[in-house]
Design a protein around this motif. Structure first.
Motif, PDB file in Angstrom:
ATOM      1  N   LEU A 143       0.823  -1.209   0.000  1.00  0.00           N
ATOM      2  CA  LEU A 143       0.000   0.000   0.000  1.00  0.00           C
ATOM      3  C   LEU A 143       0.860   1.264   0.000  1.00  0.00           C
ATOM      4  CD1 LEU A 143      -2.810  -1.078   2.472  1.00  0.00           C
ATOM      5  CD2 LEU A 143      -3.023  -0.756   0.013  1.00  0.00           C
ATOM      6  N   ALA A 144       2.040   1.194   0.619  1.00  0.00           N
ATOM      7  CA  ALA A 144       2.928   2.359   0.648  1.00  0.00           C
ATOM      8  C   ALA A 144       3.518   2.650  -0.727  1.00  0.00           C
ATOM      9  CB  ALA A 144       4.049   2.151   1.659  1.00  0.00           C
ATOM     10  N   ALA A 145       3.458   1.680  -1.634  1.00  0.00           N
ATOM     11  CA  ALA A 145       3.948   1.906  -2.991  1.00  0.00           C
ATOM     12  C   ALA A 145       3.093   2.938  -3.725  1.00  0.00           C
ATOM     13  CB  ALA A 145       3.973   0.589  -3.775  1.00  0.00           C
ATOM     14  N   LEU A 195      -9.258   1.105  -4.160  1.00  0.00           N
ATOM     15  CA  LEU A 195      -8.678   1.106  -5.496  1.00  0.00           C
ATOM     16  C   LEU A 195      -7.269   0.511  -5.488  1.00  0.00           C
ATOM     17  CD1 LEU A 195      -9.002   1.907  -8.450  1.00  0.00           C
ATOM     18  CD2 LEU A 195      -8.092   4.149  -7.861  1.00  0.00           C
ATOM     19  N   ALA A 196      -6.477   0.869  -4.487  1.00  0.00           N
ATOM     20  CA  ALA A 196      -5.122   0.317  -4.368  1.00  0.00           C
ATOM     21  C   ALA A 196      -5.168  -1.193  -4.160  1.00  0.00           C
ATOM     22  CB  ALA A 196      -4.370   0.990  -3.232  1.00  0.00           C
ATOM     23  N   CYS A 197      -6.100  -1.671  -3.343  1.00  0.00           N
ATOM     24  CA  CYS A 197      -6.235  -3.118  -3.126  1.00  0.00           C
ATOM     25  C   CYS A 197      -6.651  -3.835  -4.408  1.00  0.00           C
ATOM     26  CB  CYS A 197      -7.228  -3.395  -2.009  1.00  0.00           C
ATOM     27  SG  CYS A 197      -6.615  -2.915  -0.380  1.00  0.00           S
ATOM     28  N   CYS A 198      -7.513  -3.207  -5.204  1.00  0.00           N
ATOM     29  CA  CYS A 198      -7.906  -3.792  -6.493  1.00  0.00           C
ATOM     30  C   CYS A 198      -6.719  -3.886  -7.433  1.00  0.00           C
ATOM     31  CB  CYS A 198      -9.023  -2.967  -7.138  1.00  0.00           C
ATOM     32  SG  CYS A 198     -10.593  -3.081  -6.296  1.00  0.00           S
ATOM     33  N   VAL A 199      -5.896  -2.854  -7.486  1.00  0.00           N
ATOM     34  CA  VAL A 199      -4.709  -2.860  -8.346  1.00  0.00           C
ATOM     35  C   VAL A 199      -3.732  -3.939  -7.886  1.00  0.00           C
ATOM     36  CG1 VAL A 199      -2.689  -1.507  -9.039  1.00  0.00           C
ATOM     37  CG2 VAL A 199      -4.957  -0.460  -9.044  1.00  0.00           C
ATOM     38  N   ILE A 200      -3.530  -4.064  -6.584  1.00  0.00           N
ATOM     39  CA  ILE A 200      -2.625  -5.082  -6.040  1.00  0.00           C
ATOM     40  C   ILE A 200      -3.123  -6.476  -6.407  1.00  0.00           C
ATOM     41  CG2 ILE A 200      -1.800  -6.141  -3.900  1.00  0.00           C
ATOM     42  CD1 ILE A 200      -1.754  -3.265  -2.724  1.00  0.00           C
ATOM     43  N   CYS A 201      -4.413  -6.717  -6.261  1.00  0.00           N
ATOM     44  CA  CYS A 201      -4.976  -8.032  -6.616  1.00  0.00           C
ATOM     45  C   CYS A 201      -4.867  -8.285  -8.109  1.00  0.00           C
ATOM     46  CB  CYS A 201      -6.435  -8.123  -6.166  1.00  0.00           C
ATOM     47  SG  CYS A 201      -6.624  -8.210  -4.385  1.00  0.00           S
ATOM     48  N   ALA A 202      -5.132  -7.281  -8.929  1.00  0.00           N
ATOM     49  CA  ALA A 202      -5.038  -7.438 -10.391  1.00  0.00           C
ATOM     50  C   ALA A 202      -3.608  -7.755 -10.820  1.00  0.00           C
ATOM     51  CB  ALA A 202      -5.545  -6.187 -11.088  1.00  0.00           C
ATOM     52  N   ARG A 203      -2.635  -7.169 -10.151  1.00  0.00           N
ATOM     53  CA  ARG A 203      -1.227  -7.446 -10.482  1.00  0.00           C
ATOM     54  C   ARG A 203      -0.843  -8.876 -10.166  1.00  0.00           C
ATOM     55  NH1 ARG A 203       1.691  -2.149  -7.863  1.00  0.00           N
ATOM     56  NH2 ARG A 203       1.061  -0.647  -9.462  1.00  0.00           N
ATOM     57  N   ASN A 204      -1.487  -9.470  -9.175  1.00  0.00           N
ATOM     58  CA  ASN A 204      -1.130 -10.819  -8.762  1.00  0.00           C
ATOM     59  C   ASN A 204      -1.913 -11.901  -9.484  1.00  0.00           C
ATOM     60  OD1 ASN A 204       0.894 -10.149  -6.891  1.00  0.00           O
ATOM     61  ND2 ASN A 204      -0.656  -9.567  -5.398  1.00  0.00           N
ATOM     62  N   LEU A 205      -2.865 -11.521 -10.329  1.00  0.00           N
ATOM     63  CA  LEU A 205      -3.603 -12.502 -11.114  1.00  0.00           C
ATOM     64  C   LEU A 205      -2.708 -13.067 -12.204  1.00  0.00           C
ATOM     65  CD1 LEU A 205      -7.086 -10.811 -11.614  1.00  0.00           C
ATOM     66  CD2 LEU A 205      -6.585 -12.835 -10.255  1.00  0.00           C
ATOM     67  N   PRO A 206      -2.802 -14.378 -12.444  1.00  0.00           N
ATOM     68  CA  PRO A 206      -2.007 -14.935 -13.544  1.00  0.00           C
ATOM     69  C   PRO A 206      -2.586 -14.492 -14.887  1.00  0.00           C
ATOM     70  CG  PRO A 206      -3.391 -16.632 -12.568  1.00  0.00           C
ATOM     71  CD  PRO A 206      -3.559 -15.393 -11.732  1.00  0.00           C
ATOM     72  N   LEU A 207      -1.721 -14.259 -15.835  1.00  0.00           N
ATOM     73  CA  LEU A 207      -2.156 -13.839 -17.178  1.00  0.00           C
ATOM     74  C   LEU A 207      -2.443 -15.063 -18.026  1.00  0.00           C
ATOM     75  CD1 LEU A 207       0.370 -10.950 -17.865  1.00  0.00           C
ATOM     76  CD2 LEU A 207      -2.012 -10.773 -17.165  1.00  0.00           C
ATOM     77  N   PHE A 208      -3.605 -15.104 -18.611  1.00  0.00           N
ATOM     78  CA  PHE A 208      -3.999 -16.207 -19.493  1.00  0.00           C
ATOM     79  C   PHE A 208      -4.022 -15.664 -20.924  1.00  0.00           C
ATOM     80  CE2 PHE A 208      -5.995 -17.323 -15.440  1.00  0.00           C
ATOM     81  CZ  PHE A 208      -5.404 -18.554 -15.246  1.00  0.00           C
TER      82      PHE A 208
END
Length: 123
Positions: free
Chosen positions: A86-88, A109-122
């Motif tokens: 979150l400090a990022a 919004l920050a939590c959504c971005v963090i979760c989206a970054r950790n999703l595997p790309l298909f």
């Protein structure tokens, strides 16, 4: 539970514990509360321990002047890692918003971005 930086964490401890969602994982009916709660010395107050006992949660709170926080390291790193993520987001590192709803929206919004970054790309 979001509060001002000048408020002690233990002030909202009861509200935070009561706001915990049901614990899932195993098949069957989800548990309403966790079995135990790990916390640092900032929560070493009798009212915090009594509140956990009333809820049927075993407390793992480091005691002031007796225990070191080193024992909490393997559980505490999850919290510290999340704070670092979150400090990022520079806007969240130092809170300038006076309105709580705007700050909560930015946190979400920050939590959504963090979760989206950790999703595997298909692909």
């Amino acid at each position: 539970c979001v509060t001002g930086a000048n408020r002690h964490d233990s002030v909202v401890f009861e509200d935070l514990v009561d706001a915990l969602p049901a614990v899932g994982g195993k098949p069957g009916r989800p548990r309403r509360r966790p079995g135990k709660l790990h916390a640092d010395k900032g929560y070493d107050y009798p009212r915090c321990r009594v509140h956990l006992k009333r809820r049927g949660i075993q407390d793992r709170i480091a005691r002031k002047g007796i225990e070191r926080n080193d024992r909490l390291g393997r559980h505490r790193w999850v919290v510290e890692r999340t704070h670092a993520w979150l400090a990022a987001f520079g806007k969240l590192r130092t809170r300038f918003e006076r309105r709580i709803d705007i700050h909560v929206a930015l946190l979400s919004l920050a939590c959504c971005v963090i979760c989206a970054r950790n999703l595997p790309l298909f692909c």
